[in-house]
Design a protein around this motif. Structure first.
Motif, short mmCIF file in Angstrom:
data_model
loop_
_atom_site.label_atom_id
_atom_site.label_comp_id
_atom_site.label_asym_id
_atom_site.label_seq_id
_atom_site.Cartn_x
_atom_site.Cartn_y
_atom_site.Cartn_z
N LEU A 179 0.69 3.76 -3.06
CA LEU A 179 -0.16 4.86 -2.61
C LEU A 179 -0.40 5.85 -3.73
O LEU A 179 0.54 6.24 -4.42
N ILE A 210 -7.39 -7.11 3.02
CA ILE A 210 -7.79 -5.73 2.69
C ILE A 210 -9.02 -5.37 3.52
O ILE A 210 -9.10 -4.30 4.12
N ASN A 213 -2.90 11.41 0.35
CA ASN A 213 -3.54 10.53 1.34
C ASN A 213 -4.29 11.36 2.38
O ASN A 213 -5.42 11.03 2.75
N LEU A 247 -7.27 1.27 6.31
CA LEU A 247 -7.21 1.38 4.86
C LEU A 247 -8.54 1.88 4.32
O LEU A 247 -9.59 1.40 4.75
N THR A 255 -4.97 0.09 -8.02
CA THR A 255 -4.55 -1.20 -7.50
C THR A 255 -5.60 -2.24 -7.88
O THR A 255 -6.79 -2.01 -7.68
N ALA A 269 -10.49 2.05 0.79
CA ALA A 269 -10.48 1.55 -0.59
C ALA A 269 -11.40 2.43 -1.42
O ALA A 269 -12.61 2.40 -1.25
N VAL A 307 -2.16 -7.19 -5.82
CA VAL A 307 -2.03 -7.24 -4.36
C VAL A 307 -1.74 -8.66 -3.93
O VAL A 307 -0.84 -8.92 -3.13
N THR A 349 0.84 -1.21 0.00
CA THR A 349 0.00 0.00 0.00
C THR A 349 0.87 1.25 0.00
O THR A 349 0.58 2.21 -0.72
N HIS A 365 -5.99 2.53 -2.88
CA HIS A 365 -5.97 2.31 -1.44
C HIS A 365 -5.24 3.48 -0.78
O HIS A 365 -4.15 3.85 -1.21
N TYR A 366 -5.89 4.02 0.23
CA TYR A 366 -5.28 5.07 1.04
C TYR A 366 -5.21 4.58 2.47
O TYR A 366 -6.07 3.81 2.92
#
Length: 156
Positions: free
Chosen positions: A23, A47, A106, A56, A27, A58, A32, A19, A78-79
């Motif tokens: 970032l 996840i 982010n 996380l 994704t 999504a 992953v 991630t 994904h953050y």
């Protein structure tokens, strides 16, 4: 949560490292899973665990076929639920370091998420009002949401 749910800390560390590296990038689950060295279903479970633990966010594309809800089949971004998590892979796992511009995006993702998600505690895995957008020729807008005045699009 990881220990209580009998999940692999090593796999979760790989997900967190991945991630940090990815970032702000799209994704997909297959990538992953490959980076975690697991099956897609296992990657999906991890996840979901991070998302339910507020670690996380999504961010999906908006799917017009689902009444403007999230597309669950397209790649997502994904953050981290807290930008401080970006330091864990390097400090604890000997993994990758974060990049400051990605942390700025982010932080914006977290702020937008908190502002537009009405039921934020339950929607880290699949936000219902905040999306990312990508055109067929690869152009993207990082954050898209609806407002009473229309659509709000933000590309930092």
């Amino acid at each position: 949560d990881v220990r209580r749910l009998d999940r692999s800390e090593v796999r979760l560390g790989k997900l967190l490292s991945r991630t940090v590296v990815a970032l702000t990038s799209l994704t997909n689950l297959a990538d992953v899973a490959r980076d975690m060295d697991v099956a897609k279903t296992t990657a999906s479970v991890h996840i979901e665990l991070l998302a339910r633990s507020f670690g996380l966010i999504a961010l999906h594309e908006r799917d017009p076929k689902r009444q403007g809800g999230p597309s669950l089949t397209r790649p997502r971004k994904h953050y981290l639920g807290d930008p401080a998590f970006a330091g864990i892979p390097a400090a604890v796992l000997g993994g990758p370091h974060h990049r400051t511009p990605h942390l700025v995006e982010n932080v914006l993702a977290i702020a937008m998420f908190r502002h537009v998600e009405r039921n934020a505690l339950e929607s880290f895995a699949v936000p219902q009002h905040l999306f990312q957008w990508r055109s067929s020729n690869g152009r993207e807008i990082d954050f898209v949401t609806s407002t009473p005045a229309g659509t709000l699009a933000i590309e930092p």
